[in-house]
Design a protein around this motif. Sequence first.
Motif, PDB file in Angstrom:
ATOM      1  N   TYR A 136      -1.779  -0.640   8.475  1.00 32.69           N
ATOM      2  CA  TYR A 136      -2.719   0.687   8.169  1.00 32.69           C
ATOM      3  C   TYR A 136      -2.320   1.496   9.304  1.00 32.69           C
ATOM      4  CZ  TYR A 136      -6.548   3.979   7.763  1.00 32.69           C
ATOM      5  OH  TYR A 136      -7.299   5.039   7.537  1.00 32.69           O
ATOM      6  N   TYR A 193       6.092   4.999   7.435  1.00 31.46           N
ATOM      7  CA  TYR A 193       6.154   4.443   6.357  1.00 31.46           C
ATOM      8  C   TYR A 193       6.882   3.218   5.747  1.00 31.46           C
ATOM      9  CZ  TYR A 193       3.316   8.497   5.288  1.00 31.46           C
ATOM     10  OH  TYR A 193       2.405   9.363   5.522  1.00 31.46           O
ATOM     11  N   TYR A 232       0.940   3.443   8.922  1.00 27.83           N
ATOM     12  CA  TYR A 232       0.738   4.128   7.904  1.00 27.83           C
ATOM     13  C   TYR A 232       0.268   5.630   8.284  1.00 27.83           C
ATOM     14  CZ  TYR A 232      -1.584   6.559   3.972  1.00 27.83           C
ATOM     15  OH  TYR A 232      -2.139   7.572   3.355  1.00 27.83           O
ATOM     16  N   VAL A 252       0.659  -1.305  -0.032  1.00 24.40           N
ATOM     17  CA  VAL A 252       0.222  -0.032   0.081  1.00 24.40           C
ATOM     18  C   VAL A 252       0.928   1.135   0.059  1.00 24.40           C
ATOM     19  CG1 VAL A 252      -2.209  -0.626   0.704  1.00 24.40           C
ATOM     20  CG2 VAL A 252      -0.516  -0.371   2.432  1.00 24.40           C
ATOM     21  N   VAL A 253       1.659   1.495   1.044  1.00 23.88           N
ATOM     22  CA  VAL A 253       2.472   2.793   1.017  1.00 23.88           C
ATOM     23  C   VAL A 253       3.083   2.908  -0.393  1.00 23.88           C
ATOM     24  CG1 VAL A 253       3.641   4.211   2.266  1.00 23.88           C
ATOM     25  CG2 VAL A 253       2.453   2.491   3.616  1.00 23.88           C
ATOM     26  N   LEU A 293      -9.984   3.826   1.450  1.00 22.26           N
ATOM     27  CA  LEU A 293      -9.446   4.384   2.505  1.00 22.26           C
ATOM     28  C   LEU A 293      -8.213   4.800   2.301  1.00 22.26           C
ATOM     29  CD1 LEU A 293      -9.949   4.425   5.623  1.00 22.26           C
ATOM     30  CD2 LEU A 293      -8.899   2.183   5.769  1.00 22.26           C
ATOM     31  N   TYR A 294      -7.294   4.032   1.539  1.00 20.95           N
ATOM     32  CA  TYR A 294      -5.831   4.121   1.338  1.00 20.95           C
ATOM     33  C   TYR A 294      -5.715   5.288   0.147  1.00 20.95           C
ATOM     34  CZ  TYR A 294      -3.718   0.493   4.320  1.00 20.95           C
ATOM     35  OH  TYR A 294      -3.391  -0.150   5.236  1.00 20.95           O
ATOM     36  N   SER A 313       5.759   0.429   7.909  1.00 19.80           N
ATOM     37  CA  SER A 313       4.304  -0.240   7.475  1.00 19.80           C
ATOM     38  C   SER A 313       4.713  -0.968   6.233  1.00 19.80           C
ATOM     39  CB  SER A 313       3.518   1.164   7.017  1.00 19.80           C
ATOM     40  OG  SER A 313       2.362   0.644   6.320  1.00 19.80           O
TER      41      SER A 313
END
Lengths: 333, 275, 292
Positions: free
Chosen positions: C252, C260, C255, B121-122, B213-214, C263
């Motif tokens: 999450y 980061y 994050y 995700v990030v 959400l992300y 995460s």
Amino acid sequence: MSGVELKDIRKSFGALEIIKGIDLDIKPGEFVVFVGPSGCGKSTLLRMIAGLEDVTSGLLTIGGKDVTYAEPSQRGIAMVFQSYALYPHMTVAENIGFGLSLAGRPKAEIAAKVREAAASLQLTHLLDRKPKALSGGQRQRVAIGRAIVRNPQVFLFDEPLSNLDASLRAQMRLEITDLHKRLGATMIYVTHDQVEAMTMADKIVVLNGGRIEQVGSPMDLYNKPATPFVAGFIGSPKMNIYSGAAAEGLGCKTYGIRPEDLTLSSESGRWSGKIRHVERLGADALVYFRVEGFGDMVARTIGSAAFQPGETVWATPQAGAEHRFDTPNPVAA
Amino acid sequence: MRRTRPVVVGGISLAVAAIIFIVPFFFIFLQAVKSRSEASRLNFDLPKEWLLWDNFLAVVEARNYQLLLAYFNSTLITVFSVTILVVLSAMVGYVMQRRRSRWNGVAQVAVLIGLMMPPAVVPTIGLLQSIGLFKTMTGMVLIQVAYNLSFSTLLYRSFIGTIPRDLDGAALIDGAKPWQIFFRVVMPLLKPVTVTNIVVQSIAIFNDFTNPLYYLPGKENVTVQLTLYNFQSMYTSQYNLLFMNILLVTIPPLIVFIFFNRQIVAGMTAGGVKG
Amino acid sequence: MVEAQRPKRKSPYPLWFFLPAAIIYGVLFLVPTATSFWYSLTRWDLMTAEYIGLENFRQFFSEPFLVQGLINTLIYAVMTSGLKTIFGLLLAVLLTSNLIARGFLRTVVFFPVLVSTIGIGITFTVMMHPTRGIINVALEAIGIDGPGWLTDPALALFSVALVDLWKGVGLATLIFIAGLAAISPDYYEASRIDGATRMQQFRRITLPLVWPATVTVITLSLIGGLRSFDLIWAMTKGGPGFSSDVVASVIYKQYQAGFYGLSTAGNVILFGLIAVIMVPLTVMFNRREVEQ
């Protein structure tokens, strides 16, 4: 109208060669049938002529033009598939006219040509139906219609009758023969059914294991088979074929005699054996017996012959009907 | 005796199953039509007053019609991503099924990874920022396409296996170009699996919570699931409105389910069977 | 005869059909996945990434609450997958037998699969309220003191897993029903002539023949369980404390907190976890299928 010429055509998948050098000259307007057992390469060869399979090496010309690597649509051919390959989502009219519409022909011209082709095949009343709503024979005719409308130099048929029942098959055989006479186009027809080959062909090409066994007219192949394979493949019931000691006693590697070329007698003859079974087909009867030291034998005789299982029977080949080959019988080997 | 016992056992287990699966929906509906004070008791008493319409209006008007915006956004994302998904995955599934090439192995591994692995995700956020697609509808649509391609491709590939290759050959002889064979002959025949794809993916994307959400934070971009999530903290004392919101979120899949039951079942089970 | 050149004819199945999908998938899924391995080794603020070696991973495995998340992920995945497989098969057997209202029941069992996870999560959170929730109210009525489903740290993860079962069992059931439908009734008739009882039929015929469906259900639900986030987030946000945190919720949270690099390390750990579990499992399942 144009001929098709194949020069040393080969195809292989990796190390496996499945078409092993085919040389063939098909004359303009000829009806040629490729026949052979399944896996002999006949359909592959047809698909190579159509351009649906790549040619590994060799030269293919249609009407004198090298089309070895041409696109299928540029070869002047049309094809009728075993499955018919009708577009299920299009109506009969759209199926027949699809090629013309892809070529960007005007709508009126397409409609006229479709109507003309449909009329010649008695399909006019079915033009708005989808293939799903048609019978097997009707689908077959639509597939032919789709071929006709392309106005091809060469028609290709890939076992077109194998999905039809026996009576319809006989009828379609006649229709295709008629079509050939009417159009006078070159036709190449693939089948595994030797009856279709015998009844329709001007010229039969017998294929086996990726090679041509023999090329000739139906009666040539019947009367003068070049190899034991052709001898066994053409004719029904099959020719009696013997090899080994039995054949050597008759001065050849493989010896063949057709059931219809044997004369039966209950008193004397060249071979004798005990009847195991008699199949009565009406006009004819097939008599099965075993000749000691020779092998199983079938003879065709008249339907009213009185032979009974258990009796001893004598068989004599008719003069000039014996086949002697210097090659071993591939089936027995 | 031996015949009645299975019937009784079966009947009881059925009744239990039915209650377990129906009660929560009944609960949702009941709270959604109650008044604020009645709903706060969270029980199964029938409401004195049926406030279906009032609660509906209250939820829709809340936060300056945020729910309408959310429906608009979610619909937009769903329609665009499903459209792109269908076309692209059908193309991939078609060539994967029809042609042997060294890229097939690559595509197969890619599909497998896509089905199994969660997105990073990030780094994805970082990447979206650098190409200016973070917090944008376009970015969201493309993300949904990327994440759901594998499943759609799987569905298409196995279905295309049932379309006879002779049709391609016939079209080729008829003079069709590759893209014409695909779009004029093959694609129309994929309609059943296309419907399945549309329905299953629409529901999945409409219901998706994690990815918006992300990748799609911010008020102007709210989606239906995010709105619902936010209402949860906002309506701790107004359960009637919270459940009205849940009811509204439940209705679209219900409608789709009623009309496309068969296709959903086909897609879910076909997707389950390993390609 | 040798041709000078053999022009390669174009395939009717052009490879450029892969291209648009490959670009979107490659850029938005594969590239971030690949770069995540690098970012997991850095302290990162989306602008600059400072290489810090395995520091993030060291931190991940030394903080008890992060380790807890890893263990919880395993528990949650194994539990939901096991329960879905067992109940899915039982329901499927029930719903393929000769019953009244069979179609209706299939619908009822399957529908939750299609409903918003957030909506389901909120609904069950309310129903599991320790004092006012209808579950405990109902238990009280028959004299049982219901537990704090989501407030008891020892119970929260299991409660969420039960809701996951409720929402997901319909899909397992559906796959099993398809698997059962593929078994020819001839086997049952033949075995009845051989004198098999219902139980023997189930164990000796149904179970082995429904195996492909079982593999599918286990595989799908394990992957889903390992990646699970939204239901947990809607119901407990990983709480109370960190008692129901899983790797996905840790990702999450870190994050949100701006860590980061950490995460992303969590993300890499999740890749590893899924690979370590799914690859051997898939190989094993395939081997068993080949043997059959």
